[in-house]
Design a protein around this motif. Sequence first.
Motif, short mmCIF file in Angstrom:
data_model
loop_
_atom_site.label_atom_id
_atom_site.label_comp_id
_atom_site.label_asym_id
_atom_site.label_seq_id
_atom_site.Cartn_x
_atom_site.Cartn_y
_atom_site.Cartn_z
N GLU A 190 70.19 -9.31 13.57
CA GLU A 190 69.45 -8.62 12.53
C GLU A 190 70.30 -7.49 11.96
OE1 GLU A 190 65.49 -5.85 12.35
OE2 GLU A 190 65.40 -7.66 13.59
N LYS A 191 70.35 -7.42 10.65
CA LYS A 191 70.94 -6.29 9.93
C LYS A 191 70.02 -6.07 8.76
CE LYS A 191 74.98 -4.21 7.95
NZ LYS A 191 74.52 -2.88 8.22
N ARG A 192 69.18 -5.09 8.92
CA ARG A 192 68.14 -4.87 7.93
C ARG A 192 68.71 -4.80 6.53
NH1 ARG A 192 63.19 -3.75 10.35
NH2 ARG A 192 63.42 -3.33 12.54
N PRO A 193 68.11 -5.50 5.61
CA PRO A 193 66.84 -6.22 5.65
C PRO A 193 66.99 -7.71 5.96
CG PRO A 193 67.54 -6.06 3.39
CD PRO A 193 68.60 -5.38 4.23
N SER A 198 65.87 -12.86 3.96
CA SER A 198 65.73 -11.44 3.59
C SER A 198 64.43 -10.87 4.15
CB SER A 198 65.73 -11.28 2.07
OG SER A 198 64.50 -11.73 1.54
N GLY A 199 64.27 -9.58 4.05
CA GLY A 199 63.04 -8.92 4.49
C GLY A 199 61.82 -9.39 3.71
N SER A 232 79.08 -5.09 7.87
CA SER A 232 78.17 -5.90 7.06
C SER A 232 78.67 -7.32 6.88
CB SER A 232 78.00 -5.24 5.68
OG SER A 232 77.30 -4.04 5.81
N MET A 255 67.61 -11.17 8.43
CA MET A 255 67.47 -11.80 9.74
C MET A 255 68.35 -13.04 9.71
SD MET A 255 63.37 -11.46 10.38
CE MET A 255 62.96 -12.22 8.81
#
Length: 171
Positions: A101-104, A126-127, A154, A106
């Motif tokens: 997970e790396k907001r936003p 995406s979120g 990232s 998954m």
Amino acid sequence: MVSAEQGDLQWVMPNYLLVKTLNNSQIEIATRVGDLFKYSISESETGIISGTSEDNKQPDPQIILKEAVRYKEGNIYFEKLASFIFESTKGHQPVCIDYLEKRPFMMFSYYIYEQEKMTEHLLIVSGKMEHILHEKLSDRREGIGQSTMLLKGSTLVYLKNNNEFSSLTLP
């Protein structure tokens, strides 16, 4: 310690290492205590420890690479993740899931059975539950791989076709 003038051994301090010279009469030394280093100040002429260095504060460990967490049947979160993938992909039944997970975002690397062999897929959502990427990474595998994806900053790095590194930079 070795004399600069004669080259003779002056003193020895087992299990310590020289960190740096502080001035003409003092050096900073360190020894390992458990998982940490203990820094001290020593008199360079005698080797006698004269104090504790202010550098005893250990730096915060910096995360360089983030690895996915693996979920298999029997894990309490596996069923929720498998259900999410089933609904998102309209039918894929994962037998193993690696999750990052790396907001936003998954990221899921998951394995399914196809014609009695394993197939690995990558799903990035995406979120807002939008599919950013969904692709087959490998086909007709004998088993499940290790460390299927890594995150550096990232940038997501993953293996494709068992011999090709791919990367994707997330905004």
